[in-house]
Design an enzyme around this catalytic site. Structure first.
Site, mmCIF file in Angstrom:
data_model
loop_
_atom_site.group_PDB
_atom_site.id
_atom_site.type_symbol
_atom_site.label_atom_id
_atom_site.label_comp_id
_atom_site.label_asym_id
_atom_site.label_seq_id
_atom_site.Cartn_x
_atom_site.Cartn_y
_atom_site.Cartn_z
ATOM 1 N N SER A 56 -8.053 5.191 -5.624
ATOM 2 C CA SER A 56 -8.405 3.549 -5.823
ATOM 3 C C SER A 56 -7.433 3.234 -6.203
ATOM 4 O O SER A 56 -7.470 1.771 -6.503
ATOM 5 C CB SER A 56 -9.677 3.357 -6.662
ATOM 6 N N LYS B 95 -4.393 -2.117 -13.509
ATOM 7 C CA LYS B 95 -6.198 -2.316 -12.653
ATOM 8 C C LYS B 95 -6.778 -3.187 -13.296
ATOM 9 O O LYS B 95 -7.002 -2.943 -13.982
ATOM 10 C CB LYS B 95 -6.125 -0.738 -12.443
ATOM 11 N N SER C 282 -8.233 8.732 -8.640
ATOM 12 C CA SER C 282 -7.449 8.151 -8.509
ATOM 13 C C SER C 282 -6.133 7.175 -8.742
ATOM 14 O O SER C 282 -6.199 5.801 -8.626
ATOM 15 C CB SER C 282 -8.607 6.839 -8.927
#
EC number: 6.3.5.7
Length: 431
Positions: A130, A55, A154
């Site tokens: 996310s 990420k 997330s």
């Protein structure tokens, strides 16, 4: 050959249209693959040759660490985060940086300055957020596994929507050093994988105490355990706030635990209505504090001038409620509510080894559909209690509705990660 596998994944990434990646350096990863093939010291490591996506809010040297924001669009990592060092030491290769909601502030994957990520399992729908790109990369088979961060769901939210496995370790199990934090008292790094066995392996690889993170803990290696005599709790309020079609799929999943010999226990959690306001009030204040370093002087742009609408909303609300005259009215009350929520949650584990239920209360909406902030925040109502209370929680696929995946959430008490990971593995085998 590892280089052949890397080349295959790079070709898939190039052809993919799900917008899972922000930064991929083919030359760099192929060179690292060649070096890895010659490194006999790593050949017996559990992640040897595994190709991992990371990420874009976790530092990897030489890659853009943009947090999917124009604020940090030109920032290139100068060091590896602790989790990345651990991945490399276990024989893994970093294939690239994944798309995400800007500064991890979102539940849909749509707030990225690089455009939204598509859901590989339902291309017209959001993948969740996310950690949208990390989940989509795994679901679209663009890597072996991925790393994400989970502040209020997330990792678990996109894992559920994309039909893969996600795990949020107990707070402190994995070092946060090198993570661009959203809310430091909630944030935790964890794995997104194609199966639960891989989630166990990857969690073991990245966990452990770190001098650079004072909240980190040392834990024994997590092993797969027999769960056949476990008491599995089902919280009435978690089921009540969930759409009927999803609830029906989750009830089928609960039957699987019963068939495995587990005893199903009915539970009640009276603080479900406090979950979102408590989480977001604390989140706003911690995020406002965390973003003060993005002042446009040291690196990047001044965040308030460069960021998107949702990030700006969180900053402005956080600034407002951080002011002395409002702190007691909002923030301190949220901290009191958090204490009550945690006490109540931990009490549930006196009656059950695990808690199972839905991950998200509704199906992912269609890309581009206009939702109000409150409608968007509602995705998090079942995942934020995990972060508020510092417990561990994983997601495994549990059916689908018209082809759209549904994820079963399995929660465990603090540092009972081994129980949750074992239950995820056994559920997958028996579902």
């Amino acid at each position: 050959m590892i280089t052949d596998r890397v080349s295959d994944y790079l070709e898939k990434i190039e052809k993919s249209d799900v917008n899972a990646f922000i930064d991929v350096n083919s030359e760099k990863v192929l060179k690292e693959a060649e070096e890895l093939e010659k490194n006999d010291d790593l050949k017996n490591k559990p992640l040897y040759g595994k190709i991992v996506a990371v990420k874009s809010n976790i530092n990897v040297k030489g890659y853009k660490i943009s947090c999917a924001s124009k604020t940090l669009e030109k920032y290139v990592g100068t060091y590896d985060a602790t989790v990345v060092k651990k991945l490399r030491s276990q024989g893994a290769l970093i294939v690239g940086m994944t798309n995400m909601d800007e500064f991890a502030g979102g539940s849909s994957g749509e707030t990225s300055c690089y455009g939204p990520t598509k859901n590989p399992a339902a291309l017209d729908r959001i993948p969740g957020g996310s950690s949208s790109g990390s989940a989509a990369a795994v679901a679209a088979d663009l890597c072996d596994m991925a790393i994400g961060s989970d502040t209020g769901g997330s990792i678990r939210n996109p894992a559920s929507h994309c039909g893969i496995v996600g795990f949020k370790p107990s707070y402190g199990v994995v070092s946060r050093q090198g993570l661009c934090d959203l809310a430091m008292s909630f944030d935790q790094i964890g794995p997104l994988t194609k199966n639960a066995e891989d989630a166990l392996v990857l969690t073991n690889a990245i966990k452990g105490i770190d001098r650079s993170d004072s909240t980190s803990l040392e834990t024994p290696k997590f092993e797969k355990k027999d769960i056949s005599n476990y008491k599995v709790g089902v919280v009435k309020e978690f089921m009540d706030v969930t759409d009927e079609k999803i609830r029906n799929e989750i009830e089928k999943g609960i039957e699987v635990f019963k068939d495995m010999g587990c005893k199903i226990v009915d539970l009640s959690y009276k603080y479900i209505d406090l979950a979102l306001p408590t989480y977001y009030l604390i989140n706003y204040v911690e995020f406002f504090s965390a973003t003060r370093k993005y002042d446009g002087r040291r690196y990047g742009e001044f965040i308030e001038e460069a960021c998107g609408e949702e990030v700006l909303r969180r900053i402005l609300i956080g600034k407002h409620i951080s002011e002395q005259e409002f702190s007691g009215k909002y923030y301190k009350k949220a901290l009191q509510a958090r204490k009550s929520m945690k006490k109540e949650m931990l009490g549930l584990f006196n009656s059950a080894d695990l808690i199972v239920g839905p991950t998200v209360p509704k199906l992912p909406h269609k890309l581009g559909e206009d939702l109000s902030p409150m409608e968007m925040y509602a995705y998090d109502v079942l995942t934020v209690p995990t972060n508020i209370c510092g417990i561990c929680s994983g997601v495994v696929r549990c059916g689908n509705i018209s082809g759209v995946p549904v994820g079963l959430q399995i929660q465990g008490a603090p540092l009972e990660d081994e129980k949750v990971l074992s239950a995820m593995i056994e559920f997958e085998k028996n579902y």
